[in-house]
Design an enzyme around this catalytic site. Structure first.
Site, PDB file in Angstrom:
ATOM      1  N   PHE A  92     -12.787 -48.107  76.657  1.00 32.20           N
ATOM      2  CA  PHE A  92     -13.004 -49.385  75.988  1.00 32.20           C
ATOM      3  C   PHE A  92     -13.970 -50.287  76.755  1.00 32.20           C
ATOM      4  O   PHE A  92     -14.097 -50.195  77.978  1.00 32.20           O
ATOM      5  CB  PHE A  92     -11.663 -50.105  75.806  1.00 32.20           C
ATOM      6  CG  PHE A  92     -10.662 -49.302  75.033  1.00 32.20           C
ATOM      7  CD1 PHE A  92     -10.741 -49.205  73.653  1.00 32.20           C
ATOM      8  CD2 PHE A  92      -9.646 -48.618  75.688  1.00 32.20           C
ATOM      9  CE1 PHE A  92      -9.821 -48.449  72.937  1.00 32.20           C
ATOM     10  CE2 PHE A  92      -8.723 -47.865  74.987  1.00 32.20           C
ATOM     11  CZ  PHE A  92      -8.816 -47.780  73.600  1.00 32.20           C
ATOM     12  N   HIS A 146     -32.295 -44.427  81.912  1.00 31.79           N
ATOM     13  CA  HIS A 146     -33.038 -43.944  83.077  1.00 31.79           C
ATOM     14  C   HIS A 146     -34.541 -43.975  82.836  1.00 31.79           C
ATOM     15  O   HIS A 146     -35.321 -44.036  83.784  1.00 31.79           O
ATOM     16  CB  HIS A 146     -32.587 -42.523  83.432  1.00 31.79           C
ATOM     17  CG  HIS A 146     -31.176 -42.446  83.901  1.00 31.79           C
ATOM     18  ND1 HIS A 146     -30.454 -41.274  83.930  1.00 31.79           N
ATOM     19  CD2 HIS A 146     -30.334 -43.401  84.356  1.00 31.79           C
ATOM     20  CE1 HIS A 146     -29.241 -41.509  84.379  1.00 31.79           C
ATOM     21  NE2 HIS A 146     -29.146 -42.792  84.644  1.00 31.79           N
ATOM     22  N   HIS A 205     -21.112 -47.817  83.194  1.00 33.61           N
ATOM     23  CA  HIS A 205     -20.083 -47.668  84.219  1.00 33.61           C
ATOM     24  C   HIS A 205     -18.768 -48.332  83.818  1.00 33.61           C
ATOM     25  O   HIS A 205     -17.769 -48.173  84.516  1.00 33.61           O
ATOM     26  CB  HIS A 205     -20.572 -48.248  85.542  1.00 33.61           C
ATOM     27  CG  HIS A 205     -21.693 -47.471  86.147  1.00 33.61           C
ATOM     28  ND1 HIS A 205     -22.226 -47.775  87.393  1.00 33.61           N
ATOM     29  CD2 HIS A 205     -22.396 -46.401  85.698  1.00 33.61           C
ATOM     30  CE1 HIS A 205     -23.216 -46.930  87.654  1.00 33.61           C
ATOM     31  NE2 HIS A 205     -23.325 -46.083  86.639  1.00 33.61           N
ATOM     32  N   ASP A 257     -13.807 -53.134  78.248  1.00 37.13           N
ATOM     33  CA  ASP A 257     -12.688 -53.970  78.687  1.00 37.13           C
ATOM     34  C   ASP A 257     -12.879 -54.520  80.094  1.00 37.13           C
ATOM     35  O   ASP A 257     -11.925 -55.004  80.704  1.00 37.13           O
ATOM     36  CB  ASP A 257     -11.388 -53.167  78.624  1.00 37.13           C
ATOM     37  CG  ASP A 257     -11.451 -51.895  79.472  1.00 37.13           C
ATOM     38  OD1 ASP A 257     -12.494 -51.641  80.098  1.00 37.13           O
ATOM     39  OD2 ASP A 257     -10.460 -51.138  79.499  1.00 37.13           O
ATOM     40  N   SER A 311     -13.473 -52.884  82.826  1.00 35.92           N
ATOM     41  CA  SER A 311     -12.860 -52.073  83.882  1.00 35.92           C
ATOM     42  C   SER A 311     -13.751 -52.023  85.116  1.00 35.92           C
ATOM     43  O   SER A 311     -13.281 -51.679  86.202  1.00 35.92           O
ATOM     44  CB  SER A 311     -12.565 -50.658  83.371  1.00 35.92           C
ATOM     45  OG  SER A 311     -13.746 -49.997  82.960  1.00 35.92           O
TER      46      SER A 311
END
Length: 944
Positions: A332, A503, A251, A334, A336
């Site tokens: 990236f 999963h 994610h 990063d 987020s």
């Protein structure tokens, strides 16, 4: 008779001539404009107005479908259906929604052109035909796609060279779109679409592949993938936290928005209801013998601007620019997930009143004094609904985080919360060390550290366990510095297939443990169907019980014949009795939707060799039973979906995946590392001392610093037994932040200006000089210089000004849907609706609320009051009139009594009647009797 024939023939000929001329005129009137219009469209002679008309009509069609979806979801009563919950969880943030909408308007516009130009000619659309450049430019600009197809403008400031942009753009100065949010996923192989451009494999069930039809994905789940919960084999090496970290990092790097509409454009088919393939609806067909509905709802991912049907008119016709899917996040590593991937979302996440550069926290709920994630501001999705009948949890909003999926499960929300706390801890500590730092400097430095920790934990601690040490060395290898030729953009096959291997490691239970790492007496294990969405994190013990469960509970082992537990294949997103979804079937269908080539193509890509026979597949998967089931369904190895093929392979030594996914995941991780200019090990990003401190840090230390756990495993991903495998937190190394202390040089000539209203000021040093860098918050525009060099003479620096942007004046890209009106606000805008319409969950579209307008309700209430008042007044008047009538009757009676004859005598001479009523005269009139006269006269209507 003979004489009549010539006459008749002449008459018939004249009639036919007249009829022919009439038909020719009609044909000319009907077809000539079309041919001229077609010629104009094809050869560039159409006026801009007609093209704009096509785009405007397409905009109405797309917006109508979007509005239908919003209205449907808003009018939903009771618990949402599983498919609605899935769409809520995949709801992109506003910037991504705007890009998705623009792409769909452009696609609908090109479809309309195709229909007008070719449909009336009665022939199919040849891919070799192109539109004139002027027409293409008009469509791209009017649809809103053009800005998302051009390279961004890269700021040339010290700040932009020091910190990554929130969008990920300009990381590579030569290729500024590489890795940026809201750009297309990378293709490592050409896509495999049924029509070569856009339609998924399996769109037409009659099309054969290698002589066989593709099996329905649900049938693959039932016969190959599904396993009962009780048959799950637990991992004896790795903890549940390894699985959840994989989901969390997925994610961080990829999010593919679904179509902005849940209804077919122009056709009115609702993707929640239809079982027909009508874009964007691509339903999952169920076996004929299945009870209940004939299909499971499924919406296609939105196309990236200028690709697919729209892209067939652009540039390289040899490849026809087939449909690509968009990544709404930065590629990236990063963090987020913490900070977002757009300026608008970052603005919502930050606490702008703090001097320490903090993130917003929840002001209504606390976890033993520690922060929770804030709630989404309205309008927010209806998805985060508690179990029916659960006291005190009704209407719990979704959490607001850097990724919209933070609320899916409590374990995922726990990691988001952990990193929110870590950012605020670091920002406060760094500001305390550097009192001269602005709030934005403290925020950016803390963000930079948190991003580095995400990179370290993922590449050092997580990926080697998944790939195994040998495959990690082969596909990733040691870091050799930033490579500007390496494209870090997340690939379609990685996000849609390879990294979904996690999963197969999801355990069917969420376990919450007490302080002794035993089953919590008040918090029993939860089946996944009972663990979706965030309210349990708020109401049932906070983070600590969940994190204890993740640290001390084993993950599910991805055994070949136990690929996915039935909590995910049979009960995904179940809140009631309104049906279910199947994650395995969704994964397979999504791969076809994205045009992923099959298993064999990717084996060849990774140098593993193609498979041609059942025996070769049996050898590759080392499991005759599994190979037989797969071949019975697919018929040929070329047809096998890549996600299934990768899962079916045996695990590599000391790994949790087979050779194909090890290749694809390793290749992607190397690209994310080597192609990132701001990678934590890259020269100039951190000092040598800072890198040494970062290398000492770990996820276990982050847990120690931000929870109430006094001891943790040294390796958070290793399944551990309490207490023997746990270390006291004081023994877990952490960061020494003193190496981030920044002392102002003696005699610094920079005079810091006062705080910049609606913006930030950062003191930045590069190339031996110091500069002040100014920036405005989202929704404001800088008027003045972005950067000012410090003067050797000293003195105060005059700051520029941040002016509010009036988004409502942007006619080419209106921020609100046409059904709403736009009101400019400071630093933003607000979409408003006329009562009784209300804003939908997208925050820009007005939908019918299903009630009367408030003004109508007031009018009705006033009308009722008026009617009641008039009725009361009327009743009063009637009563008074009746009362007056009775009084008059009594008065008449009294009067008649006083003028009556004495008792025993009648009126007149007969004395026979005692009546007070005078005798009737002729025609019913009373006859008055004059007592003084023997004569009488007739009185009209009243006694004398």
């Amino acid at each position: 008779m003979v004489g009549l024939v010539p006459a008749g023939s002449a008459w018939g000929g004249r009639a036919l001539a007249v009829l022919g001329v009439t038909l020719l005129v009609a044909l000319a009137r009907g077809l000539l404009p079309f041919f001229l219009g077609g010629r104009d469209l094809l050869w560039g002679q159409s006026g801009e107005a007609s093209v704009l008309g096509v785009v405007e009509e397409s905009r109405r069609v797309v917006d109508g479908a979007i509005q239908h979806t919003v209205r449907r979801d808003l009018s939903k009563r009771g618990l949402p259906s599983p498919s609605q919950l899935l769409s809520f969880s995949k709801l992109p943030e506003p910037t991504s929604r705007a890009v998705s909408r623009a792409a769909e308007i452009m696609e609908a516009s090109v479809q309309a052109v195709r229909t007008r130009v070719y449909g009336k000619l009665g022939r199919s659309w040849p891919l070799t035909d192109t539109l004139p450049e002027a027409v293409l430019d008009t469509i791209a600009n009017a649809s809103g796609c053009r800005p998302h197809m051009l390279p961004p403008r890269c700021p040339d400031t010290c700040l932009a060279r020091k910190y990554r942009l929130i969008t990920g753009a300009c990381n590579n100065r030569d290729h500024p779109r590489w890795g940026a949010s809201n750009t297309a996923l990378a293709r490592w192989l050409p896509p495999a679409y049924e029509d070569g451009i856009s339609e998924p494999r399996g769109w037409n069930p009659h099309v054969l592949y290698s002589g066989f039809p593709l099996p329905p994905v649900r049938e693959v789940t039932r016969q190959v993938i599904r396993v009962p919960n009780e048959a799950v084999t637990e991992d004896d090496q790795y903890s549940d936290l390894l699985t959840v970290w994989g989901q969390y990092i997925d994610h961080d790097v990829a999010f593919t928005p679904q179509s902005a509409s849940g209804a077919a454009f122009g056709a009115g088919a609702d993707c929640q209801l239809t079982c027909e393939n009508r874009s964007p609806c691509f339903p999952i067909q169920l076996p004929p013998d299945a009870s209940g509905p004939a299909c499971l709802p499924f919406s296609r991912s939105s196309a990236a601007c200028g690709t697919g049907i729209q892209g067939a008119f652009f540039g390289n016709l040899s490849s026809a620019n087939p449909r690509q899917q968009m990544n709404g996040l930065t590629s990236f590593l990063d963090a987020s997930t913490v900070y977002g991937s757009s300026p608008a979302l970052e603005k919502q996440l930050r606490n702008w009143t703090s001097a320490e550069g903090l993130l917003r926290v929840n002001t209504r709920h606390w976890d033993a004094g520690r922060a929770h994630l804030p709630f989404m501001r309205p309008p927010a999705p209806l998805a985060c609904v508690p179990e029916p009948g659960t006291r005190g949890t009704a209407g719990a909003p979704c959490f607001l985080a850097g990724d919209s999926r933070a609320s899916e499960v409590p374990t995922l929300a726990a990691l988001h919360t952990l990193w929110l706390r870590e950012h605020n801890r670091l920002a406060s500590a760094l500001k305390a060390l550097n009192a001269h730092w602005s709030a934005d400097t403290a925020y950016q430095e803390a963000r930079k550290v948190v991003g580095a920790l995400h990179q370290i934990i993922t590449l050092r601690d997580y990926v080697p366990k998944v790939l195994g040490p040998e495959a990690f060395q082969q596909h990733v290898g040691p870091y050799e510095g930033y490579d500007p030729t390496m494209d870090p953009t997340v690939s379609n096959v990685f996000s849609t297939a390879a990294f979904r291997l996690g999963h197969a490691t999801v355990h069917p239970l969420v376990r919450r443990l007490d302080a002794r790492f035993q089953e919590h007496p008040g918090l029993p294990p939860l089946g996944l169907q009972d663990a979706f969405f965030p309210w349990r994190l708020l109401k049932e013990g906070g983070l600590d019980p969940l994190l204890r469960g993740l640290l001390a509970s084993p993950a599910k082992l991805p055994v070949q014949e136990q690929l996915m537990n039935e909590e995910l294949t049979e009960r995904l997103f179940v809140l009631g009795s309104s049906g279910s979804l199947d994650l395995a079937s969704i994964n397979l269908q999504r791969g076809r939707d994205h045009g992923l080539p099959g298993y064999n193509a990717w084996r060849e890509f990774c140098g593993l060799g193609r498979l041609h026979t059942r025996a070769e597949l049996r050898s590759a998967v080392a499991n005759a039973t599994l190979a037989g089931r797969i071949m019975d369904l697919y018929g040929h190895p070329d047809n096998i979906d890549v996600w299934l093929g990768g899962l079916a392979e045996p695990l590599l030594p000391r790994a949790r995946t087979g050779p194909l996914f090890a290749c694809l995941i390793g290749r992607q991780m190397k690209a994310l590392r080597d192609g990132d200019r701001f990678w934590w090990e890259s020269s100039g990003v951190f000092t040598d001392e800072q890198r040494r401190e970062l290398a000492r840090h770990s996820l276990s230390r982050v847990i120690c610093d931000n929870t109430g756990l006094p001891s943790v495993p040294a390796d958070a991903f290793q399944v551990s037994r309490f207490p023997q495998d746990f270390e006291p937190c004081e023994n877990i190394p952490g960061l020494n932040l003193d190496v981030w202390r920044e002392a102002l040089p003696q005699g610094d000539a920079c005079g810091l200006p006062d705080s910049l209203d609606n913006g930030d000021v950062v003191l930045c040093g590069e190339a031996g000089r110091r500069v002040l860098v100014f920036s405005c918050r989202h929704g404001f525009k800088l008027q003045g210089p972005e950067q000012v060099a410090c003067s050797p003479r000293g003195g105060a620096v005059r700051a520029p000004v941040c002016r509010d942007i009036n988004e409502c004046e942007d006619a080419s890209h209106p921020p609100c849907h046409g059904s709403a009106r736009c009101r400019n606000t400071k630093g933003g805008f607000r979409c408003e609706c006329t009562d009784p319409a209300v804003l939908g969950e997208d925050g820009t579209t007005c939908v019918d609320s299903g009630r009367l307008p408030k003004a109508s309700l007031v009018s009705i209430a006033l009308g009722i009051v008026l009617v009641v008042g008039l009725a009361g007044l009327t009743w009063t008047l009637v009563c008074r009139w009746a009362h007056a009538g009775r009084k008059a009757s009594l008065s008449i009676a009294e009067l008649g009594g006083r003028g009556a004859p004495p008792p025993g005598r009648g009126a007149g001479q007969d004395g026979a009647s005692g009546s007070l009523v005078p005798p009737l005269g002729p025609q019913g009139r009373t006859r008055a009797v004059d007592p003084t006269s023997s004569r009488s006269h007739v009185a009209q209507g009243s006694p004398a």
